[in-house]
Design a protein around this motif. Structure first.
Motif, PDB file in Angstrom:
ATOM      1  N   ALA A  61       0.840  -1.203   0.000  1.00  0.00           N
ATOM      2  CA  ALA A  61       0.000   0.000   0.000  1.00  0.00           C
ATOM      3  C   ALA A  61       0.872   1.249   0.000  1.00  0.00           C
ATOM      4  CB  ALA A  61      -0.952   0.011   1.192  1.00  0.00           C
TER       5      ALA A  61
ATOM      6  N   THR B 144       2.226   4.512  -1.846  1.00  0.00           N
ATOM      7  CA  THR B 144       1.820   5.456  -2.887  1.00  0.00           C
ATOM      8  C   THR B 144       2.928   5.688  -3.898  1.00  0.00           C
ATOM      9  OG1 THR B 144       0.267   6.576  -1.422  1.00  0.00           O
ATOM     10  CG2 THR B 144       1.032   7.805  -3.345  1.00  0.00           C
TER      11      THR B 144
ATOM     12  N   GLN C  90      -6.545   4.048 -10.513  1.00  0.00           N
ATOM     13  CA  GLN C  90      -7.829   4.459  -9.948  1.00  0.00           C
ATOM     14  C   GLN C  90      -7.644   5.024  -8.546  1.00  0.00           C
ATOM     15  OE1 GLN C  90     -10.315   0.969 -10.171  1.00  0.00           O
ATOM     16  NE2 GLN C  90     -10.650   1.165 -12.377  1.00  0.00           N
ATOM     17  N   GLY C  91      -6.817   4.359  -7.754  1.00  0.00           N
ATOM     18  CA  GLY C  91      -6.553   4.836  -6.401  1.00  0.00           C
ATOM     19  C   GLY C  91      -5.844   6.174  -6.382  1.00  0.00           C
TER      20      GLY C  91
ATOM     21  N   GLN D  48      -7.353   9.805  -4.879  1.00  0.00           N
ATOM     22  CA  GLN D  48      -6.645  10.546  -3.838  1.00  0.00           C
ATOM     23  C   GLN D  48      -5.969  11.804  -4.368  1.00  0.00           C
ATOM     24  OE1 GLN D  48      -4.200   7.812  -1.215  1.00  0.00           O
ATOM     25  NE2 GLN D  48      -4.899   6.294  -2.717  1.00  0.00           N
TER      26      GLN D  48
END
Length: 441
Positions: free
Chosen positions: A281, A283, A318-319, A323
């Protein structure tokens, strides 16, 4: 907007290569070079070859019209060397301003970024567009439609290949709005019990079991594959399954990145890091997915563990978007590297790719051109077949229409194009689709 571009909008011309971007907006620019994309790199599809053979003059005239509109001094048609009949047909017809780029039979030769590099030696800026370096790229079907639009013939048909588990594979010009079931029926019986439909090609196409969906202006292929085939099983995985496989199977070998066409061109994309992001997870690692073009080579060819790096890249993007963490074009360009010195040696031959996809046997049965078929009895014209605002219906239930009549106009002051009846008939329903019951014999 000048009259020529207005004519293209009214005729409903959009990018036929898949994206469906309205051509009138794409051509509202000034560039030096027009590239016609006839590479057709998706296995089993051959619609562009038939188009270039049958509508050679329309393609060339369409290119000349577009070149005049955008101020381009040269045109280039990208065609694979293996399609020698197409090349032989076109070459004597070409004016001095248009040439042919003969391409190797590799995947994804038809990717816009790849094609531009092969044709000009230039790279589209990361996060940018071809026009940023003085180039416009259009699919050959789009350019043919440009010519016919200038002759007051709107887009009412799309060239489609139907292949796979069918008795008689074919390629034909089919009415926009024709149901999948009716199109597939033209190929005779389906030769397996449990099947899926791949909309497009086996690499980038999507999977459906809905036989009542209508063809659109961007439809290029309907592949009937066994539900237990490798392609079908990968495409029918859920996102959750793809993430689970990534977390359990990825050993960070790096093959997905080593063979990634965009990475080989130096763009800041790294599927291996995106796979790592699925584990952590993280970024920063997820941002390595942003320049992914979705060609699916990493999933269908490169990964030795059966994971789905392309799906993970899509989910990562998409994430990032949700964000607001997408990198700017300037940031992407700042991280762009030189073209990899081994790029020329890492191309994936289409024949080998088809073997890995388990579709090579289908290739032995060519999809011949189908010229005559029964009159289509019903079509459903979707008002949203393009990027931008849906078209706005201008017909009512009970109204009689002829093929080519406008049934929906472009939305005012928006990115939008018109829609037209693809058969003679009567309007029986108006919603987000206009259903026309045919009256022809």
């Amino acid at each position: 907007m000048n009259p020529f571009l207005q004519q293209l909008q009214s005729a409903g011309v959009v990018g036929a290569g898949g994206a469906g971007f309205p051509i009138y907006m794409k051509l509202n620019c000034h560039v030096d070079t027009l590239i016609a994309n006839g590479a057709e790199c998706e296995p089993l599809l051959n619609k562009d070859q038939f188009l270039m053979l049958q509508d050679s003059q329309a393609l060339i005239k369409g290119m000349e019209m577009v070149m005049a509109q955008v101020g381009a001094s040269r045109g280039i048609i990208g065609i694979k060397k293996k399609n020698s009949q197409t090349i032989t047909t076109l070459r004597p017809l070409l004016p001095a301003s248009i040439s042919i780029l003969e391409m190797e039979d590799t995947y994804p030769a038809g990717d816009e970024v790849e094609l531009v590099y092969r044709a000009t030696g230039q790279r589209i800026p990361a996060g940018g567009l071809p026009k940023d370096i003085g180039i416009v790229v259009n699919n050959v079907e789009s350019l043919i439609n440009v010519y016919w639009a200038s002759q007051d013939k709107p887009v009412t048909e799309t060239m489609v290949t139907v292949h796979g588990e069918v008795e008689r594979p074919f390629t034909a010009r089919l009415p926009v709005g024709m149901r999948y079931a009716d199109a597939i029926a033209l190929a005779g019986r389906i030769t397996c019990d449990d099947y899926v439909i791949i909309e497009g090609g086996p690499m980038m196409g999507s999977v459906t079991r809905d036989v009542f969906k209508p063809l659109t202006k961007t439809s290029s292929g309907l592949l009937i594959l066994k539900a237990q085939s490798r392609v079908a099983k990968i495409k029918e995985r859920s996102d959750a399954q793809a993430v689970k496989i990534a977390r359990s199977a990825c050993d960070q070998c790096g093959q997905c990145t080593a063979l990634c066409p965009r990475a080989l061109l130096g763009y800041p994309v790294d599927p291996r890091k995106a796979m790592r992001a699925a584990l952590m997870a993280d970024t920063n690692h997820a941002q390595a997915a942003q320049p992914c073009c979705g060609c699916n080579l990493c999933t269908m060819w490169s990964c030795p563990e059966g994971a789905d790096p392309q799906r993970i890249c899509r989910l990562a993007k998409q994430g990032l978007g949700a964000q607001n963490l997408m990198r700017s074009p300037q940031q992407l360009q700042a991280n762009t590297l030189q073209v990899h010195p081994l790029k020329a040696y890492r191309g994936v031959a289409t024949s080998r790719l088809m073997r890995r996809l388990e579709v090579l046997d289908y290739y032995q049965r060519p999809a011949e051109y189908l010229q005559n078929f029964p009159v289509v009895k019903q079509v459903s014209i979707s008002l949203q077949q393009h990027i931008g605002r849906p078209a706005e219906s201008i017909v009512e239930v009970g109204q009689q229409v002829k093929k080519g009549d406008m049934v929906a106009r472009a939305a005012a002051d928006s990115l939008s194009v018109a829609m037209h009846a693809s058969i003679d008939g009567q309007v029986i329903s108006v919603s987000d689709q206009i259903v026309i019951e045919g009256t022809g014999e």
